[in-house]
Design an enzyme around this catalytic site. Structure first.
Site, mmCIF file in Angstrom:
data_model
loop_
_atom_site.group_PDB
_atom_site.id
_atom_site.type_symbol
_atom_site.label_atom_id
_atom_site.label_comp_id
_atom_site.label_asym_id
_atom_site.label_seq_id
_atom_site.Cartn_x
_atom_site.Cartn_y
_atom_site.Cartn_z
ATOM 1 N N GLU A 191 -55.207 8.710 31.207
ATOM 2 C CA GLU A 191 -54.419 7.742 30.935
ATOM 3 C C GLU A 191 -53.657 6.927 32.003
ATOM 4 O OE1 GLU A 191 -51.809 8.058 27.099
ATOM 5 O OE2 GLU A 191 -51.780 9.813 28.425
ATOM 6 N N LYS A 205 -54.104 13.103 30.216
ATOM 7 C CA LYS A 205 -52.964 12.723 31.235
ATOM 8 C C LYS A 205 -53.741 11.927 32.230
ATOM 9 C CE LYS A 205 -50.394 12.672 29.118
ATOM 10 N NZ LYS A 205 -49.488 12.864 27.959
ATOM 11 N N GLU A 227 -55.410 18.057 26.894
ATOM 12 C CA GLU A 227 -53.994 17.192 27.197
ATOM 13 C C GLU A 227 -54.193 17.034 28.571
ATOM 14 O OE1 GLU A 227 -52.158 15.234 26.141
ATOM 15 O OE2 GLU A 227 -50.464 15.416 27.747
ATOM 16 N N CYS A 253 -46.397 -4.726 20.298
ATOM 17 C CA CYS A 253 -45.447 -5.861 20.231
ATOM 18 C C CYS A 253 -44.201 -5.319 20.042
ATOM 19 C CB CYS A 253 -45.803 -6.703 19.038
ATOM 20 S SG CYS A 253 -47.430 -7.099 18.921
ATOM 21 N N TRP A 307 -48.856 -7.971 22.203
ATOM 22 C CA TRP A 307 -50.064 -7.109 22.420
ATOM 23 C C TRP A 307 -51.139 -7.847 21.715
ATOM 24 C CZ3 TRP A 307 -51.088 -2.464 25.099
ATOM 25 C CH2 TRP A 307 -52.353 -1.828 24.531
ATOM 26 N N HIS A 361 -73.623 25.135 27.609
ATOM 27 C CA HIS A 361 -74.451 24.327 26.653
ATOM 28 C C HIS A 361 -74.867 23.036 26.840
ATOM 29 C CE1 HIS A 361 -74.596 28.307 24.219
ATOM 30 N NE2 HIS A 361 -73.423 28.318 24.641
ATOM 31 N N ARG A 372 -43.162 -0.446 26.261
ATOM 32 C CA ARG A 372 -44.180 -0.338 24.964
ATOM 33 C C ARG A 372 -45.505 -0.931 25.377
ATOM 34 N NH1 ARG A 372 -41.339 0.618 20.237
ATOM 35 N NH2 ARG A 372 -42.848 -0.696 19.196
ATOM 36 N N LYS A 428 -46.822 2.199 24.025
ATOM 37 C CA LYS A 428 -45.924 3.628 23.973
ATOM 38 C C LYS A 428 -46.276 4.251 22.579
ATOM 39 C CE LYS A 428 -43.165 6.905 24.922
ATOM 40 N NZ LYS A 428 -44.079 8.092 25.183
ATOM 41 N N ASN A 461 -44.457 -8.530 14.366
ATOM 42 C CA ASN A 461 -45.065 -7.351 14.834
ATOM 43 C C ASN A 461 -45.896 -6.934 13.335
ATOM 44 O OD1 ASN A 461 -44.029 -7.234 17.100
ATOM 45 N ND2 ASN A 461 -42.573 -5.568 16.826
ATOM 46 N N GLY A 462 -47.010 -6.615 13.683
ATOM 47 C CA GLY A 462 -48.045 -5.981 12.539
ATOM 48 C C GLY A 462 -49.127 -6.760 12.759
HETATM 49 C C1 F6R Z 1 -50.433 10.040 25.419
HETATM 50 C C2 F6R Z 1 -49.828 9.496 24.465
HETATM 51 C C3 F6R Z 1 -50.575 9.060 23.145
HETATM 52 C C4 F6R Z 1 -49.495 9.607 21.982
HETATM 53 C C5 F6R Z 1 -50.132 8.932 20.642
HETATM 54 C C6 F6R Z 1 -49.033 9.506 19.746
HETATM 55 O O1 F6R Z 1 -49.659 10.300 26.607
HETATM 56 O O2 F6R Z 1 -48.607 9.071 24.692
HETATM 57 O O3 F6R Z 1 -51.636 9.784 22.891
HETATM 58 O O4 F6R Z 1 -49.216 10.878 22.008
HETATM 59 O O5 F6R Z 1 -50.129 7.780 20.819
HETATM 60 O O6 F6R Z 1 -47.668 8.941 19.753
HETATM 61 P P1 F6R Z 1 -46.454 9.396 18.790
HETATM 62 O O7 F6R Z 1 -46.076 10.686 19.207
HETATM 63 O O8 F6R Z 1 -45.581 8.464 19.320
HETATM 64 O O9 F6R Z 1 -46.900 9.287 17.553
#
Ligand code: F6R
Length: 640
Positions: free
Chosen positions: A513, A510, A506, A2, A99, A529, A27, A635, A125-126
């Site tokens: 995602e 990526k 990672e 949000c 959201w 295994h 976001r 985000k 928000n929250g």
């Molecule tokens: C992946 C991604 C998320 C963030 C995670 C932590 O591309 O962006 O997995 O890494 O939500 O977010 P931050 O770094 O803002 O605490």
């Protein structure tokens, strides 16, 4: 997650709110809305409860009845913008991107929410933890509930208060709610102000000339002002066009003064790139240089990290390091832990911050806790900080956003200086996090047994990174071809061994995602295994085979994949002989190979990650997806 925007001043707030909401789109959200106060301008005494419909235009001389016009839409902010009447004109307003948490993404559930009499409008928000109980009580009292949300109860509680001022009514409502919130409140009875409050969700005031901005994220207001106040948890503010007052829940003034932030509006533009993810991938050479700037001590082969607020004696006293982060930040934490173990020879590990506090962790005084977060607002990570501090531990932060919640709560830390990261999929922040961990590992090593010569070797490696990233990115066309070969896959594996395993995790993260291709990471050694059962011509494997002491073992595992006719992509370093792969089985294989420049073995993971970002980006591009706003993702995850 949000987003909140607000404006009060001399301009029409409507376009400013819409623009602010567009800045928050990255976001992640599913619906959006605005509430604009019209008429009653400057009167300070609107018509009160059940105000009649005003003319829509305020006047300084005549006290017209104030009214709030609310427009909400499911979908994009542009849909909301199209639905807002052209004549909607008022100098105070609030807006929100939602959201969904309580109730689906529908128009009645979108914010702003109003009190039953329409006098109060709230964005939030929250999460209000006791919303169910409060909703039941309101219903018992005959209050009609118009949504499924927790936020609506806040509007009703404020609206039902008999307090004389909006500030007092908000304070009274806050005594009844439990949970996390950032709220902004409009009241037709007090049209000259917006009252805001923060507890566990970020909220920022922006100070302009005869105007004030409110936002949950600086990106929404940076075009208008760089003079900001980050409200603290438990703090409220009463905001008018000409000023603000910050105060506690006990009504004590906190006298907060604005600080200048060093984000420029241009940092948030696409600058000719098709997507923020592409832009941010290409910003990595500069970001890598920025995180090292002023932090390298060549002569003594060490790092200068004054922000840690810890001297050599204190650093030496730590016997363990525990790194906490979420998602990709956790995977980079794993890379960091490996660097610390290798260079400083102290036990180090990483753990998802989201799990940490639920297992009642033992906090030891001789363990150094390090949280890592791009946004500095991730709720799970912030809770982990609180857990460590509650139990008396020392916690440092590796954080990008200056002045963010986590940056403020930790005992010291390292800012990443990566610049604003807009794409949901994190790239440049992760690379700078990994470099920050290399600096920390170097420092921890040099106060222990790492030699000057080894320290200087690492420094030389770090200095090569920006140029080597440029070199990798120069090969983008070949990486796009690799991505094309994956774009039709339903599922794929990423495998890496020891230092390469967090890179594999990672890489898989990526890809899934942004391209929605199912991807799993395994330690290369684990393949036999279990996961090997899934290898088939339909299941590509991306194998990390750096030039190090494990190269031969990694090549042998790659052979096993080929022997089962699994398509293979190899990410490797110059000099690793991949040409012979597949020859053992007598099968002709063309193995797409990405050659990444070699650095020091401890630093190789930083570079190996870069091609995986580019491959994920192009896989999503091939599939025609909304790369900067992947479905269901936000985000910064500011709720639990
Ligand atoms: C992946 C991604 C998320 C963030 C995670 C932590 O591309 O962006 O997995 O890494 O939500 O977010 P931050 O770094 O803002 O605490």
């Amino acid at each position: 997650m949000c987003g909140i925007v607000g404006y009060i001043g001399t301009q029409n707030s409507t376009p400013l709110l819409i623009e602010g909401l567009m800045r928050l789109e990255y976001r992640g959200y599913d619906s959006a809305g605005v509430a604009v106060m019209t008429a009653g301008k400057g009167s300070g005494q609107g018509s009160g409860k059940g105000s009649g419909r005003g003319s829509g235009q305020g006047s300084d001389k005549v006290s017209e009845p104030a009214e709030i016009t609310t427009v909400r839409r499911v979908g994009r902010v542009r849909d909301l913008a199209a639905a807002v009447p052209k004549r909607l004109n008022g100098t105070a307003g609030i807006g929100h991107t939602r959201w969904a948490t309580h109730g689906p993404a529908t128009e009645p559930n979108a914010h702003p929410h109003a009190s039953a009499d329409g006098r109060i409008s709230v964005v939030h928000n929250g999460i209000i933890d006791n919303a169910t109980v409060l909703r039941a009580r309101l219903e018992q009292d005959g209050v009609p509930l118009a949504s499924d949300t927790d936020t609506e109860v806040i509007a009703h509680l404020i609206g039902r208060s008999s307090a004389d001022t909006l500030e007092a009514a908000v304070l009274e409502a806050l005594t009844k709610i439990e949970g996390t919130y950032a709220i902004a409140v409009l009241d037709t009875a007090h049209p000259d102000r917006i009252v805001v409050a923060r507890n566990g969700s970020p909220l920022i005031l922006g100070v302009g000339a005869k105007e004030m901005f409110i936002a949950s994220d600086v990106s929404a207001l940076v075009r208008h002002t760089t003079s900001v106040i980050h409200l603290h948890d438990g703090e409220l503010a009463s905001v008018t066009a000409t000023g603000y007052r910050t105060f506690t829940r006990d009504s004590d003034d906190t006298g907060r003064v604005p600080v200048e932030i060093d984000v420029e509006a241009g940092d948030l533009e696409l600058a000719g790139y098709a997507h923020y993810m592409a832009k941010e991938i290409h910003e990595q050479p500069d970001a890598a240089a920025a995180v090292m700037r002023g932090r390298i001590d060549e002569r003594f082969g060490t790092a200068r990290l004054d922000g840690l607020n810890l001297g050599p004696r204190e650093l030496r006293a730590f016997r363990r390091v525990k790194i906490l982060g979420c998602g990709s930040a956790y995977y980079v934490g794993q890379m960091g832990a490996a660097m610390i173990e290798e260079l400083a020879r102290i036990p180090a590990d990483a753990e998802p911050a989201s799990e940490f506090r639920y297992r009642n962790p033992i906090i030891e005084p001789d363990t150094l806790y390090v949280v890592v977060s791009q946004s500095g607002e991730t709720a799970d990570t912030a809770f982990a900080v609180a857990e460590v501090k509650r139990k008396g531990g020392t916690v440092l932060g590796v954080v990008n956003v200056v002045g963010s919640t986590i940056a403020r709560e930790v005992d010291g830390g390292i800012y990443l200086h990566a610049g604003p990261e807009v794409a949901v999929a994190s790239t440049k922040a992760l690379t700078t996090m990994a470099i920050a961990f290399a600096l920390l590992a170097l420092l921890l090593g040099r106060v222990r047994d790492l030699s000057v010569a080894d320290g200087q070797r690492i420094i030389a490696g770090l200095r090569r990174i920006p140029e080597q990233i440029r070199e990798i990115l120069a090969g983008e066309a070949a990486l796009a071809d690799v991505a094309k070969s994956l774009a039709e896959a339903q599922s794929c594996f990423f495998i890496g061994r020891v230092r390469g395993y967090p890179v594999a995790r990672e890489g898989a993260q990526k890809l899934k995602e942004v391209s929605y291709i199912h991807a799993e990471a395994y330690q290369t050694s684990e393949l036999k295994h279990g996961p090997l059962a899934l290898i088939s011509p339909e299941m590509p494997t991306i194998a990390l085979i750096p030039d190090d002491e494990l190269t031969d073992r990694n090549l042998a595992a790659a052979e096993q994949v080929l022997a089962r006719r699994g398509p293979l992509v190899v990410i490797t370093n110059p000099g690793v002989d991949v040409a012979g792969l597949g020859a053992q089985g007598g099968v002709e294989h063309v193995v797409p190979t990405v050659v990444v420049p070699k650095n020091e073995p401890e630093l190789d993971p930083i570079l190996l990650t870069i091609p995986l970002q580019v491959i994920a980006y192009h896989a999503a591009l091939n599939r025609g997806l909304d790369i900067d706003k992947p479905r269901n993702l936000a985000k910064s995850v500011t709720v639990e």
